[in-house]
Motif scaffolding. Structure first.
Motif, PDB file in Angstrom:
ATOM      1  N   SER A 135       0.720  -0.986   0.087  1.00  0.00           N
ATOM      2  CA  SER A 135      -0.005   0.352   0.390  1.00  0.00           C
ATOM      3  C   SER A 135       1.253   1.330   0.053  1.00  0.00           C
ATOM      4  N   SER A 165      -9.751   2.078   0.990  1.00  0.00           N
ATOM      5  CA  SER A 165      -9.085   1.362  -0.293  1.00  0.00           C
ATOM      6  C   SER A 165     -10.152   2.445  -1.123  1.00  0.00           C
ATOM      7  N   ARG A 170      -6.840  -2.070  -3.883  1.00  0.00           N
ATOM      8  CA  ARG A 170      -7.054  -3.074  -2.801  1.00  0.00           C
ATOM      9  C   ARG A 170      -6.132  -2.554  -2.157  1.00  0.00           C
ATOM     10  N   SER A 172      -4.867  -1.627   1.862  1.00  0.00           N
ATOM     11  CA  SER A 172      -4.518  -0.145   1.909  1.00  0.00           C
ATOM     12  C   SER A 172      -5.715  -0.361   3.843  1.00  0.00           C
ATOM     13  N   ASN A 562     -15.607  -0.139  -2.227  1.00  0.00           N
ATOM     14  CA  ASN A 562     -15.512   0.434  -0.519  1.00  0.00           C
ATOM     15  C   ASN A 562     -15.532   1.870  -0.773  1.00  0.00           C
ATOM     16  N   SER A 584     -11.823  -0.897   3.667  1.00  0.00           N
ATOM     17  CA  SER A 584     -11.000  -0.906   2.406  1.00  0.00           C
ATOM     18  C   SER A 584     -11.313  -2.956   2.445  1.00  0.00           C
ATOM     19  N   THR A 586      -8.988  -6.227   0.862  1.00  0.00           N
ATOM     20  CA  THR A 586      -7.799  -7.450  -0.052  1.00  0.00           C
ATOM     21  C   THR A 586      -8.195  -8.783  -0.287  1.00  0.00           C
TER      22      THR A 586
END
Length: 857
Positions: A135, A165, A170, A172, A562, A584, A586
């Motif tokens: 990030s 995010s 993606r 963060s 997001n 956020s 991932t």
């Protein structure tokens, strides 16, 4: 679409609509400049902004007039409803920071992890308890590859804390880092600095800006760096870099900026100090397994001293080489109060290394049972370290294009500051390993060849004679290591890269749209909204054994939404109270092999692996935050306070049925305080305090295997009960999240007295944990009744807290010439700055001093 030889799976995440707060990548407030380079930059910024201000003013407005400000900065920092730390250039210079990691250590709440468990060497900051290696952004564009970054071409660094995010895409989960580059200014200046110090420290930098015409300017920064590492044997670092840029159209509605960044580095990487215990040899009870430093007594009673300088690597085997190439083209045009900007960037990074990972939990450090072997591990009295070779080579490259439309408008008396945009990116990474002695698997871990004479403990007489194993107390980095074709061979072999079929490749593409708005509802109320949608497609082509005749690919697409929302109340023009909520996400394979991937796509294409590919989930994080900010003394000093909670769900763990499930959870609660700016004329301060309560609320389960029960009668063995697997609650559940300090505080302050400047810093970090283990075991009876033994041994691999002090004194001969002396780690404190998960900890440099002569014209 499935291509030939490709196994494809797709999962879409239901999108829901909401809007959010933003204004995160805000431009740095400029503290009082202390040095030739900073002063010229201030002068240049003033001319570029067509406004004059005092040298010790803080700039908190006019963000978009700066050439490298982010279009997503829809509000000044005081009106941004989230915690943002601005690390200005003068603090970087005053503290003598030469790398991004050096600079970030001045920011409270940031700790560092390192290369382990397949994670490549590179900057790995943890923000609010979350790994932020993937990030990191340069001028608002993701910089995804693993690398060790420099600061010679950096104007300032912005640390956004909390889930974000919606800003960068993606990842963060705990925050992100945005590095702002030095770009052309509308004035002429040349600034240079030369440094020399202890540990053979040598560094030279130059920053030249030339105004070619009223609308065209050229700027170039250069750096050369050469040093040993204070307090450490054998280790050295060498690097150089250059960063030219040109802007056409300065001061006009239409501007074009082209820039290039190149850095090349070479070093002998540091392998740190191994932890003392493994779970097999630890004493009964609860134990801290700290690095084996100072006076160490082994299991057999042998006592020796491990000095801070002790280095377990091999000079004729270990190395690290890296190169970064980055080209950026930016176009901007103003339509009155609205601007369109398009940024295109190509980045290519190469990295190759072999570094020694000391002992790899083999039990040689403290030792194992000296009476009888433990399993297939032979007895050892301790005092030894296996020199495991961690190897990697590869590259990462990306092409990113961002288009932003941003500006201001009014609707019925309601003021809007908005930004909308779209991003398209293509990313690729490919990696392999070097073939060192014996065999190496796809992750770069050494495996013993069949029929090896070296037992699993690694430290037999044969291994010691070949320098595969060395003394804990007195290793020799000049040992004449020879790479043999196998563990038992006497034939030397070159260290080579593995075959192409054994290399792993990751590819990804992203299409994103986003929108942000800062809405002044009434004079004291501001509503910040924002949202982002990403379509992220990634695929992996796992490396195959050299005997394989074909390869395959696994592919997955995730659709991610997001948002952030925040409300700001302004009691006065220069103060604010806020509340915010942010998310956020991932997705699986988010790091493309350029970090420690907790949720990879897999490496096989059997039925079970394909079912897992379909079931993978996106890890979700939500942050809740309330805070206050105030600008004092005519906006020269900024104070901030934030209270927050961050919750993560869907972490990939082992479920109760010994299958992969997405039930892992983590909760981080905390308080942060920050100070940045001028307290009195000539007296500046930067720093703050962070308290975190980082808890793994659900770590899933751990599988224990009860061995089979057999019976031998008359030479015939009969299996009475097959081996059985049972699940127990993970040892991680309820414990402090790794790589995260509960308490951290930093303060750097500088005082100008006439032509002298006096600076000093104190940096505190409390205990950090790397990982946990216990000795629960499963057994069964002939009737098949399984029993799990209670915990009698528990170890937490950890590094103790520390306080480090730095100092600086400078003298200005003229406005253009200055001499400064920095002393880092003033008290020569022995401390560790990275806690690895299992094997070892990274030790920080000892006391060092260097003088810097800076001049400009």
């Amino acid at each position: 679409m499935r291509r030939p030889g490709t196994v494809s799976r797709s999962a879409a995440v239901p999108a829901f609509l909401a809007l959010s707060c933003v204004g995160a990548f805000v431009t740095a407030p400029a503290m009082a400049k202390d040095g030739v380079d900073a002063a010229s930059a201030d002068e240049a910024a003033s001319e570029a902004n067509a406004g004059q201000r005092r040298e010790d003013d803080i700039l908190v407005t006019d963000r978009r007039d700066l050439p490298n400000a982010s279009p997503k900065d829809v509000a000044p920092q005081i009106d941004t409803p989230r915690s943002v730390v601005i690390l200005p250039r003068d603090v970087i210079d005053q503290t003598g920071s030469a790398s991004l990691a050096d600079a970030l250590r001045t920011v409270p709440g940031i700790t560092f992890g390192a290369a382990e468990g397949g994670n490549p060497i590179g900057d790995r900051p943890f923000i609010r308890g979350f790994d932020s290696q993937g990030s990191t952004y340069v001028d608002g564009v993701r910089d995804f590859s693993a690398q060790t970054r420099e600061v010679f071409a950096v104007e300032s660094i912005q640390i956004v804390r909390g889930s974000d995010s919606s800003l960068g895409g993606r990842g963060s989960a705990g925050g992100s880092i945005n590095i702002l580059s030095k770009l052309p200014r509308a004035t002429d200046f040349v600034n240079a600095a030369i440094s020399y110090g202890t540990a053979d420290y040598k560094r030279a930098t130059v920053d030249l800006n030339h105004k070619i015409s009223d609308t065209i300017a050229f700027r170039v920064e250069g750096m050369w760096h050469d040093q040993d590492v204070a307090g450490r044997d054998a280790i050295w670092q060498r690097r150089w870099g250059v960063a030219p840029s040109v802007t056409i159209g300065l001061g006009t509605p239409t501007r074009l900026t082209a820039s290039y960044y190149y850095m090349e580095s070479h070093e002998l990487p540091d392998s740190g100090i191994p932890y003392l215990y493994t779970i097999g040899n630890a004493p009964l009870g609860n134990n801290y397994s700290e690095p084996a430093i100072g006076t160490v007594t082994t299991i057999a009673g042998k006592t020796g001293v491990v000095d801070r300088s002790t280095f377990y690597g091999l000079k004729n085997r270990d190395f690290r080489d890296a190169k970064t190439n980055q080209a950026t083209l930016r176009f901007e045009h103003d339509f009155g109060s609205v601007t369109i900007r398009n940024t295109s960037r190509y980045t290519h990074n190469d990295q190759a290394y072999i570094y020694t990972q000391p002992d790899d939990q083999q039990g040689n450090v403290f030792g194992t049972d000296t009476v009888a072997p433990i399993g297939d591990v032979p007895a050892t009295a301790g005092g030894l370290v296996w020199r495991r070779a961690n190897t990697r080579y590869g590259y990462a490259e990306s092409i990113v294009n961002q288009t932003d439309l941003y500006g201001d408008f009014d609707t019925g008396g309601i003021k809007h500051s908005f930004a909308v945009g779209a991003e398209f990116s293509w990313e690729k990474s490919r990696r392999g390993t070097f073939v060192t002695r014996g065999y190496v698997n796809a992750a770069g871990n050494e495996l013993l060849s069949t029929g090896s004479t070296i037992a699993p403990a690694r430290c037999t007489p044969e291994a010691i004679s070949r320098f595969y194993c060395t003394s804990l107390f007195n290793p020799n980095p000049n040992d004449n290591f020879v790479n043999y074709s196998s563990d038992s061979s006497t034939v030397a072999a070159p260290i080579v890269r593995n075959l192409a079929i054994a290399e792993t490749q990751n590819d990804a593409s992203t299409q994103s749209v986003y929108a942000f708005d800062s809405i002044t509802l009434a004079e004291p109320l501001i509503l910040n909204l924002g949202a982002r949608y990403d379509r992220f497609t990634s695929k992996v082509r796992p490396g195959q054994p050299i005997t394989a005749t074909s390869v395959f690919e696994l592919e997955r697409t995730d659709k991610i939404f997001n948002y952030q929302v925040g409300l700001v109340f302004k009691p006065t023009k220069n103060s604010s109270l806020y509340a915010s909520h942010a998310t956020s996400a991932t997705p699986p394979n988010s790091l493309l092999g350029e970090g420690q991937e907790g949720n990879g796509l897999g490496t096989t294409n059997n039925a079970a692996a394909l079912a897992l590919l379909d079931s993978l989930k996106i890890e979700r994080t939500k942050s809740y935050e309330v805070g206050a900010k105030v600008d004092l003394f005519d906006q020269k000093l900024n104070l901030s306070l934030a209270v927050f909670q961050t919750d993560t769900k869907n972490a990939r763990v082992t479920g109760p049925n010994n299958t992969v499930e997405f039930i892992g959870k983590r909760r981080i609660r905390g308080i942060e305080f920050g100070i940045n700016g001028t307290i009195l004329p000539g007296w500046t301060a930067f720093g703050g305090y962070s308290y975190l309560d980082p808890t793994i609320t659900d770590g899933g389960f751990t599988a224990l295997t009860a061995p089979a029960i057999t019976q031998t009668v008359g030479g015939v063995t009969t299996t009475l009960q097959p081996a059985k697997t049972v699940q127990v609650t993970s040892v991680n559940t309820g414990r402090q999240a790794p790589q995260t300090a509960r308490h951290s505080a930093t303060l750097w302050t500088n005082l100008d007295v006439g032509k002298f400047s006096f600076g000093g810093g104190a940096f505190y970090t409390s205990r950090v944990f790397g990982g946990y283990s216990d000795n629960r075991a499963a057994t069964q009876t002939a009737a098949g009744v399984v029993t799990v033994s209670p915990v009698t041994k528990f170890i937490a691999r950890t590094i103790p807290g520390y306080v480090r002090f730095d100092a600086r004194i400078a003298y200005k001969f003229t406005d253009k010439v200055q001499l400064a002396v920095n002393v880092q780690n003033l008290t020569d404190k022995t401390y560790f700055n990275q806690a690895y998960t299992a094997h070892y900890a990274s030790i920080a440099p000892g006391r060092s001093a260097f003088a810097t002569l800076s001049f400009g014209f």
